[in-house]
Design a protein around this motif. Sequence first.
Motif, mmCIF file in Angstrom:
data_model
loop_
_atom_site.group_PDB
_atom_site.id
_atom_site.type_symbol
_atom_site.label_atom_id
_atom_site.label_comp_id
_atom_site.label_asym_id
_atom_site.label_seq_id
_atom_site.Cartn_x
_atom_site.Cartn_y
_atom_site.Cartn_z
ATOM 1 N N ARG A 185 -0.358 5.865 11.240
ATOM 2 C CA ARG A 185 0.320 5.244 10.104
ATOM 3 C C ARG A 185 0.562 3.772 10.389
ATOM 4 N NH1 ARG A 185 3.624 5.407 14.308
ATOM 5 N NH2 ARG A 185 5.863 5.427 13.976
ATOM 6 N N ARG A 235 -12.954 7.254 7.121
ATOM 7 C CA ARG A 235 -11.523 7.036 7.268
ATOM 8 C C ARG A 235 -10.866 7.177 5.905
ATOM 9 N NH1 ARG A 235 -7.958 1.824 9.259
ATOM 10 N NH2 ARG A 235 -8.568 1.060 7.179
ATOM 11 N N GLU A 253 -4.623 8.629 -2.396
ATOM 12 C CA GLU A 253 -5.657 8.736 -1.371
ATOM 13 C C GLU A 253 -6.892 7.927 -1.765
ATOM 14 O OE1 GLU A 253 -4.012 13.070 -1.817
ATOM 15 O OE2 GLU A 253 -4.584 11.393 -3.126
ATOM 16 N N TYR A 291 -3.378 7.056 7.647
ATOM 17 C CA TYR A 291 -4.824 7.133 7.747
ATOM 18 C C TYR A 291 -5.240 8.447 8.407
ATOM 19 C CZ TYR A 291 -4.275 2.109 7.077
ATOM 20 O OH TYR A 291 -3.933 0.877 6.589
ATOM 21 N N THR A 295 1.174 3.094 4.737
ATOM 22 C CA THR A 295 -0.103 3.786 4.588
ATOM 23 C C THR A 295 -0.344 4.694 5.789
ATOM 24 O OG1 THR A 295 -1.030 1.959 3.292
ATOM 25 C CG2 THR A 295 -2.593 3.476 4.325
ATOM 26 N N SER A 314 -7.443 7.002 3.560
ATOM 27 C CA SER A 314 -6.186 6.270 3.489
ATOM 28 C C SER A 314 -5.275 6.924 2.463
ATOM 29 C CB SER A 314 -6.415 4.813 3.086
ATOM 30 O OG SER A 314 -7.238 4.146 4.015
ATOM 31 N N CYS A 315 -3.982 6.861 2.725
ATOM 32 C CA CYS A 315 -2.977 7.375 1.798
ATOM 33 C C CYS A 315 -1.897 6.303 1.662
ATOM 34 C CB CYS A 315 -2.379 8.675 2.303
ATOM 35 S SG CYS A 315 -0.961 9.276 1.342
#
Length: 120
Positions: A72, A19, A6, A80, A78, A21-22
Amino acid sequence: QVQLVESGGGLVQAGDSLRLSCAASGRTFRSYVLGWFRQAPGKEREIVAEINWAGGTTYYVDSVKGRFTISRDNAKDTVYLQMNRLKPEDTAIYYCAARLILIRARWDYWGQGTQVTVSS
């Protein structure tokens, strides 16, 4: 080795946006659901939102509906979480997690978490 990493947390004021992110790696997530959880001090961890990696179906907890959006990017692997109109009660550590589509009760993979702090 599966990894969920993350990023994007921080300190913001009420009403601001962030925002998260992953970035997912280590396997194909076509059969998975990716989700965002959060845990505030002294509270239980709760799911915030989730998205079906293949079909894009989403779910949101009532408290974030209309303010948060999960999405995604399959090309970047990724997921979001766009968080708008943040409130102090959104303050928590946010975690990315993944589970198989057909096994709702077990989240197999977890990220390390990112802190979100919303000041009033």
